[in-house]
Design a protein around this motif. Structure first.
Motif, short mmCIF file in Angstrom:
data_model
loop_
_atom_site.label_atom_id
_atom_site.label_comp_id
_atom_site.label_asym_id
_atom_site.label_seq_id
_atom_site.Cartn_x
_atom_site.Cartn_y
_atom_site.Cartn_z
N ALA A 298 22.26 114.14 124.56
CA ALA A 298 21.72 113.95 123.23
C ALA A 298 20.26 113.56 123.43
N VAL A 299 19.45 113.66 122.37
CA VAL A 299 18.02 113.40 122.51
C VAL A 299 17.54 112.48 121.39
N ILE A 300 16.66 111.56 121.78
CA ILE A 300 15.94 110.75 120.80
C ILE A 300 14.47 111.10 120.97
N GLU A 301 13.87 111.63 119.91
CA GLU A 301 12.44 111.98 119.91
C GLU A 301 11.68 110.93 119.11
N ILE A 302 10.43 110.73 119.49
CA ILE A 302 9.58 109.82 118.75
C ILE A 302 9.06 110.52 117.49
N GLN A 303 8.56 111.72 117.65
CA GLN A 303 8.11 112.55 116.53
C GLN A 303 8.75 113.92 116.67
N ALA B 270 24.43 110.21 115.07
CA ALA B 270 25.59 110.20 115.96
C ALA B 270 26.39 111.49 115.80
N GLN B 271 26.44 112.02 114.59
CA GLN B 271 27.19 113.25 114.34
C GLN B 271 26.51 114.47 114.93
N VAL B 272 25.18 114.51 114.88
CA VAL B 272 24.46 115.71 115.34
C VAL B 272 23.93 115.61 116.77
N GLY B 273 23.92 114.40 117.33
CA GLY B 273 23.45 114.23 118.71
C GLY B 273 21.94 114.29 118.85
N TYR B 274 21.24 113.89 117.80
CA TYR B 274 19.79 114.04 117.79
C TYR B 274 19.20 113.04 116.81
N LEU B 275 18.11 112.38 117.18
CA LEU B 275 17.44 111.43 116.30
C LEU B 275 15.94 111.55 116.49
N VAL B 276 15.21 111.61 115.37
CA VAL B 276 13.75 111.58 115.41
C VAL B 276 13.32 110.27 114.77
N VAL B 277 12.84 109.36 115.59
CA VAL B 277 12.47 108.03 115.12
C VAL B 277 11.38 108.11 114.07
N GLY B 278 10.41 108.98 114.26
CA GLY B 278 9.28 109.10 113.34
C GLY B 278 9.65 109.58 111.95
#
Length: 115
Positions: A16-21, A58-66
């Motif tokens: 899974a990935v967490i991106e800042i922007q 959590a459902q999609v496995g991806y979060l963009v903090v920005g």
């Protein structure tokens, strides 16, 4: 909550990935690590919108903090630091995994001027 911490070598399997922007390089995490972090956020967050954002991520496995409002980013960062403090005390937490979480916290701090 941390019972399913696995060996760091398992990080390559399901990511899974967490991106800042949006469309920037992110921090890849194993899906189990991503789920643990977001579960912690959902349980501890005072802001219901942050709880919802974490649940959707959590459902999609991806979060963009920005993409979050500033208040949510600040709370997310604070909860991430709490999560790191808890995880790093566990004997089964691999140092590289803890470092990856610390890198994420530093990137958020630097990007959004959170001290």
């Amino acid at each position: 909550m941390y019972a399913e911490l696995q060996e760091f070598s398992d990080l390559e399997d399901d990511m899974a990935v967490i991106e800042i922007q949006e469309n920037e390089q992110g921090i890849p995490l194993a899906s189990w690590a991503f789920q643990n972090l977001l579960e912690f956020i959902m349980q501890q967050a005072q802001n219901t919108q942050l709880q919802e954002t974490a649940g959707e991520a959590a459902q999609v496995g991806y979060l963009v903090v920005g993409n979050m409002p500033a208040r949510e980013i600040t709370e997310f960062h604070a909860l991430l630091l709490q999560h790191i403090d808890q995880v790093k005390t566990l004997p089964e937490a691999h140092p590289e995994y803890v470092q990856r979480l610390k890198s994420l916290a530093q990137m958020i701090s630097d990007s959004f001027n959170i001290s």
